[in-house]
Design an enzyme around this catalytic site. Structure first.
Site, PDB file in Angstrom:
ATOM      1  N   GLU A  39       2.744   0.196  -1.555  1.00  0.00           N
ATOM      2  CA  GLU A  39       2.491  -0.873  -1.220  1.00  0.00           C
ATOM      3  C   GLU A  39       3.902  -1.166  -0.198  1.00  0.00           C
ATOM      4  OE1 GLU A  39       0.231  -2.763  -1.402  1.00  0.00           O
ATOM      5  OE2 GLU A  39      -1.012  -1.544  -3.067  1.00  0.00           O
ATOM      6  N   ASP A  95      -0.612   5.881   1.770  1.00  0.00           N
ATOM      7  CA  ASP A  95      -0.756   6.801   0.634  1.00  0.00           C
ATOM      8  C   ASP A  95       0.268   7.985   1.035  1.00  0.00           C
ATOM      9  OD1 ASP A  95      -2.762   5.729  -0.849  1.00  0.00           O
ATOM     10  OD2 ASP A  95      -4.435   6.837  -0.050  1.00  0.00           O
TER      11      ASP A  95
END
Length: 685
Positions: free
Chosen positions: A521, A585
């Site tokens: 995030e 990711d």
């Protein structure tokens, strides 16, 4: 895990069929174990350097089945099932509490209870929606039809276009009005426009069958219903032709078209925007953002050429489709059958799950108050804040050490990182639903009134200062998000449980789970979309020209790499659609591992660096990461996801990351030429 806005209709459909998991257990929620980390998932016959995902998840895949009411099975859904059991316990107690209940329990209990009264709902048939359909049928001209479209927007439906409030792209502290493309029943424009794809052509036919069946249930003859379905398909195809491609919409610059209210209305006179604004109760404002001006220009002619009766059929369909999950059983079954073709689910969810999800959607922060009392306390928030701090320090170090970024841009990146706000667990102040009337015997009325409350609350924000304390997810949600305009990361209490975070596990596993999610995030603030926003959340280019070129070169590597991964059958991933998530990711994995390494180095006892069950901390980090993404998908949802989901399938969220990481190859002793060692590894953050 990236936050994105969903229309109310789509939310209702997803609540009805997608997001919960059947539980055969009847034991109390407090005794049902959460899905945790276990070495039993590992298939040691697989070489981790050949296929790490299969190594970690092989036994899990062999021993797991997708339950019949699910389209996929993954940690998010496993944990969502446990959360549903907790919510059920809360809601059943609230529903049975009687007149002495406090106002919060009364509302959530009566909404849930009205949903659970299946016989009463079935007995009413179409009656709860009939007044809405009668209002539409009574419209005498096209300009008056916009009043009914506005009313539908308030009570929970959506047709023709989207209208909402959000931050000004160039002044994030101010909320302005937005209008945007919308009005489709299928998930994406390509379902209407691609004739070379048999699956998409089949979905159009499934839509026609669903619309035909639904109108037949309202009393139309089979011939009338079939004609109505063709009308809906024709109008929605025209809307699709005016809609922007999903990948192009990822670039915020493509949706940056601020203009005066009068200029926006002039784009499509047949949309009657000024009348719509009055009917929907919008405050007076002079400027708004038109996310896709071409949509309003192109569809304007369609609205002129279509007859009033055809347009009323289209609007009636959207009212009917939005209400279908909360009407009598024939409507529920028709809705589910249509969704099955998109998701592959074998069975509809149990009624109590649909009702718990409905309560979470309509009164989420009221239910959330009770949920956090049971599952999450101040100590949980403190543990998370400590991990977030460690990850932010690692990302700052990563930015400082980048070889391809200039000192000037690094300085600005650090300013943005320092400005990120961390929202953990639940809001400081829960939403006040005291004005929402919830009746124990009026399901569709309850849904409409709750939606109207939320719609009016949102619309009232227009031309007001931004409230940065607001949340876009409810506390029980098993998810997390980064918000560009707020420059914040948000972690609801729902995700802060095993296997993402487990206080009984070593730090290595937790950093591979929730630590990597935190890193993911945070990295969104610096992916191909987030990097275009400054520390205050404004759309503003703070990069030097050369650094921007270097960044694009590196994300193009990621896009090309993932575009070669096969999702299902002959369908490959869209590397540009999934670019933001794949970048997050990869970056999240690096900064989470870096944070773990710092913790090990700072440990004076040496315990943090010891092996557990034969695995080093670094190996356990990667095991914890991959376990979160062990997944099984039905082919239908796999195909739908390729077209609509910005996230890659679980296999590539693991293998796509580790093959780019020298740290992984060192931890597992992988050699050049093995599949988990990319020949030309991609590295952005």
């Amino acid at each position: 895990m990236r936050w994105f806005r969903l229309s109310p209709v789509l939310l209702l459909l997803m609540i009805a069929v997608s997001f919960a998991q059947t539980s055969s257990s009847t034991q109390p929620a407090s005794t049902k174990p959460a899905p945790g980390f276990s070495l039993d998932t590992i298939d040691k016959s697989i070489d981790p350097c050949v296929d790490f995902y299969q190594y970690v998840c092989g036994n899990w895949i062999k021993n797991s089945e997708i339950p019949p009411d699910e389209s996929r099975w993954v940690s998010f859904v496993e944990l969502r099932e446990r959360n549903l059991d907790i919510e059920r316990d809360i809601l059943e107690k609230a529903a049975a509490g009687g007149a002495s209940r406090n106002p919060v329990d009364q509302r959530i209990g009566d909404l849930y209870g009205s949903c659970m009264e299946e016989k009463a709902v079935d007995a009413k048939g179409l009656a709860p929606l009939q007044p809405e359909l009668d209002r539409i049928a009574a419209v005498q001209d096209k300009s008056a039809l916009i009043d009914e479209i506005a009313h539908l927007r308030l009570v929970g439906g959506s047709s023709l276009f989207r209208f909402y409030a959000s931050s000004d792209l160039h002044n994030a502290d101010q909320v302005i009005a937005y209008i945007d493309q919308g009005g489709l029943s299928l998930p994406d424009r390509d379902y209407y426009l691609k004739d070379d794809n048999p699956k998409m052509k089949a979905m159009r036919q499934h839509l026609v069958e669903y619309v035909t069946q639904s109108f037949t249930l309202t009393g139309q003859t089979p011939q009338q219903a079939a004609a109505s379905a063709q009308t809906v398909l024709r109008i929605e195809t025209a809307l699709a032709k005016g809609s922007m491609d999903r990948t192009a919409r990822r670039d915020p610059k493509n949706q940056d078209h601020k203009m005066s209210r009068d200029d926006a209305a002039a784009l499509g006179p047949n949309f009657y925007l000024n009348r719509y604004m009055t009917a929907v109760g919008a405050p007076k404002f002079s400027q708004l953002n038109v996310a896709n001006p071409d949509f309003f220009k192109q569809v304007n002619g369609v609205l002129e050429s279509e007859s009033l009766d055809s347009l009323k059929t289209y609007v009636s369909w959207h009212a009917l489709n939005a209400a279908a999950p909360w009407l009598s059983q024939p409507f529920v079954e028709a809705n589910f059958t249509f969704q099955q073709n998109l998701t592959g689910q074998k069975e509809i969810q149990a009624r109590w799950k649909r009702c718990a999800n409905l309560t979470d959607h309509e009164l989420g922060e009221a239910l959330g108050q009770r949920y956090v009392d049971v599952t999450f306390g101040p100590e949980g928030k403190q543990r998370m804040l400590k991990m977030v701090d460690a990850l932010e320090k690692s990302l700052a170090e990563d930015i400082h050490d980048l070889s391809w970024m200039s000192d000037e841009t690094k300085k600005q990146a650090k300013v943005k990182l320092d400005a990120i706000r961390n929202m953990i667990g639940y809001p400081d102040v829960f939403r006040d639903y005291s004005s929402v009337v919830i009746k124990p015997d009026d399901l569709l009325g309850n849904v409409a009134r709750a939606n109207a409350f939320e719609s009016k609350r949102e619309i009232a924000k227009i031309d007001q200062p931004l409230d940065r304390k607001e949340w876009d997810m409810t506390p029980p949600t098993v998810n997390a998000y980064y918000n560009d305009s707020f420059n914040e990361i948000v972690f609801p209490a729902g995700i802060l449980q095993p296997p993402f975070f487990d206080k009984t596990m070593d730090d290595a596993v937790n950093f591979g789970g929730i630590g990597l999610v935190i890193g993911h995030e945070l990295t969104h603030g610096f992916d191909d979309e987030g990097r275009k926003f400054d520390p205050q959340g404004n759309l503003h280019d703070w990069w030097t020209e050369q650094d921007g070129k270097e960044f694009e070169k590196r994300v193009s590597c990621v896009a090309n790499e993932y575009s070669n991964f096969v999702a299902v059958d002959d369908l490959k991933l869209n590397g540009r659609l999934t670019l933001g998530e794949n970048t997050a990711d990869n970056g999240g994995a690096r900064v989470a591992l870096m944070a773990l390494e710092h913790m090990i180095a700072d440990d004076k006892t040496g315990k943090e660096g010891q092996k557990i069950d034969g695995y080093t901390p670094e190996q356990r980090f990667f095991l914890g990461f991959a376990r979160v993404w062990c997944e099984k998908r039905r082919p239908e949802i796999a195909r739908t996801s390729v077209l609509t989901d910005p996230h890659s399938p679980g296999k590539y969220r693991v293998d796509g990351v580790v093959q780019n990481m020298p740290e992984f190859q060192k931890a597992w002793g992988c050699k050049a030429g093995q599949p988990m060692v990319a020949e030309n590894a991609c590295h952005v953050w």
